[in-house]
Design a protein around this motif. Structure first.
Motif, PDB file in Angstrom:
ATOM      1  N   THR A  68     -40.082 -22.026 -21.775  1.00  0.00           N
ATOM      2  CA  THR A  68     -39.634 -21.821 -23.378  1.00  0.00           C
ATOM      3  C   THR A  68     -38.348 -22.707 -23.553  1.00  0.00           C
ATOM      4  N   PHE A  69     -37.866 -22.904 -24.910  1.00  0.00           N
ATOM      5  CA  PHE A  69     -36.407 -23.238 -25.364  1.00  0.00           C
ATOM      6  C   PHE A  69     -35.805 -22.544 -24.406  1.00  0.00           C
ATOM      7  N   GLY A  70     -36.055 -20.715 -25.193  1.00  0.00           N
ATOM      8  CA  GLY A  70     -35.218 -20.274 -24.631  1.00  0.00           C
ATOM      9  C   GLY A  70     -33.449 -19.962 -25.208  1.00  0.00           C
ATOM     10  N   ASP A  71     -32.964 -19.369 -24.524  1.00  0.00           N
ATOM     11  CA  ASP A  71     -31.108 -19.561 -24.758  1.00  0.00           C
ATOM     12  C   ASP A  71     -30.888 -20.440 -24.564  1.00  0.00           C
ATOM     13  N   ARG A  72     -31.520 -22.280 -24.201  1.00  0.00           N
ATOM     14  CA  ARG A  72     -30.332 -23.262 -23.831  1.00  0.00           C
ATOM     15  C   ARG A  72     -29.832 -23.704 -24.725  1.00  0.00           C
ATOM     16  N   ARG A  73     -28.708 -24.250 -24.465  1.00  0.00           N
ATOM     17  CA  ARG A  73     -28.349 -24.775 -25.672  1.00  0.00           C
ATOM     18  C   ARG A  73     -28.817 -26.678 -25.082  1.00  0.00           C
ATOM     19  N   SER A  74     -29.438 -27.347 -24.995  1.00  0.00           N
ATOM     20  CA  SER A  74     -29.309 -28.293 -24.400  1.00  0.00           C
ATOM     21  C   SER A  74     -30.812 -29.032 -24.496  1.00  0.00           C
ATOM     22  N   TRP A  75     -31.139 -29.964 -24.869  1.00  0.00           N
ATOM     23  CA  TRP A  75     -32.458 -30.218 -25.328  1.00  0.00           C
ATOM     24  C   TRP A  75     -33.474 -30.346 -24.722  1.00  0.00           C
ATOM     25  N   PRO A  76     -34.371 -30.062 -24.338  1.00  0.00           N
ATOM     26  CA  PRO A  76     -34.979 -30.263 -22.596  1.00  0.00           C
ATOM     27  C   PRO A  76     -35.646 -31.832 -23.610  1.00  0.00           C
ATOM     28  N   GLY A  77     -36.272 -32.500 -22.081  1.00  0.00           N
ATOM     29  CA  GLY A  77     -36.541 -33.651 -22.264  1.00  0.00           C
ATOM     30  C   GLY A  77     -37.637 -33.626 -22.747  1.00  0.00           C
ATOM     31  N   TRP A  78     -39.188 -32.542 -22.955  1.00  0.00           N
ATOM     32  CA  TRP A  78     -40.356 -32.655 -23.420  1.00  0.00           C
ATOM     33  C   TRP A  78     -40.117 -32.014 -25.382  1.00  0.00           C
ATOM     34  N   ALA A  79     -38.920 -32.033 -25.592  1.00  0.00           N
ATOM     35  CA  ALA A  79     -38.410 -31.695 -26.729  1.00  0.00           C
ATOM     36  C   ALA A  79     -38.599 -33.221 -27.635  1.00  0.00           C
TER      37      ALA A  79
END
Length: 260
Positions: A68-79
């Protein structure tokens, strides 16, 4: 029993206990559970299943395994992957088709208000990257159904277009370049084509800013009432309002389906 706090979640914290998600229940939870059971009965497995309530009155849901996106700040590649965007469109179409004949309980209660009626579907209303569950390059489904409710297909689809295409304005306030606009237009039509959208895309153009402003209005109203989570989302409300204005300024050709 140990409780593992799950990342993310702006309104209701969730914990995992023995593989089951437990979340604070709300007045609309029973109605949302009826929707999830409706989807389960239809053989739809890309949403959590409702398991009732625990001894503390918290709702219980099956856990969708994946990233999941969770609390990350950078945009994951799959998005930003085209393949994921296409799956989002297909997922939305399946949910909308399956809920078109949903019969709510007599005491139906939705976060967004309103009631089911002819021509409406039950939309997730927040099918954004922040609620996606992903396994590699596969969309497992969407969690956080708290604000699901009756709406038109376009209304639910518009919010996913804002967050996945994305049609939302850049957070840094910088204007988009022409090649950025062309890419956004291409991704918009990929989403609509994957959904199988057969409506007027020029009319859909008006649904997007309307949905953005409505979302912002809800956030501001709840913040004014003292809701802490909504207060934290006030920068998002401002972004949505700016996005609505920017979307309205897009050229008509942005919404024209490319010739094949």
């Amino acid at each position: 029993m140990s409780e593992e706090a799950l990342p993310g979640g702006n309104t209701t914290g969730a914990v995992l206990i023995d593989g089951v998600v437990h979340k604070r229940a709300s007045p609309w939870t029973a109605t949302v559970h009826a929707v999830l059971r409706h989807l389960e009965d239809a053989g739809f497995d890309a949403a959590p299943r409702a398991l009732g309530f625990d001894e503390q009155g918290r709702e219980m849901l099956t856990y969708l395994p994946g990233e999941t996106f969770g609390d990350r700040r950078s945009w994951p590649g799959w998005a930003s992957a085209d393949s994921m965007l296409a799956q989002v469109g297909q997922w939305l179409r399946r949910v909308h088709d399956l809920t078109a004949d949903f019969t709510p309980p007599r005491d139906e209660h939705w976060f967004i208000g309103g009631a089911m009626g002819p021509g409406l579907i039950v939309g997730h209303q927040d099918a954004s990257p922040f609620n996606a569950v992903v396994d590699g390059d596969r969309l497992v489904g969407f969690c956080d159904w708290d604000i699901a409710g009756p709406s038109s297909r376009e209304w639910d689809l518009a919010f996913s277009a804002l967050t996945w295409v994305p049609l939302a304005s850049p957070r840094d306030g910088m204007p988009l370049r022409d090649d950025d606009l062309r890419e956004r237009s291409r991704r918009l039509h990929l989403l609509l084509d994957s959904y199988g959208f057969d409506g007027d895309r020029g009319d859909f153009a008006s649904a997007v800013p309307q949905r953005a402003r409505r979302q912002a209005e809800v956030i501001r109203t709840m913040a004014d009432a003292g809701d802490a989570a909504s207060t934290a989302l006030l920068p998002i409300a401002e972004l949505l309002e700016r996005s609505a204005t920017d979307v309205e300024a897009l050229a008509g050709t942005f919404w024209t389906r490319p010739s094949r």
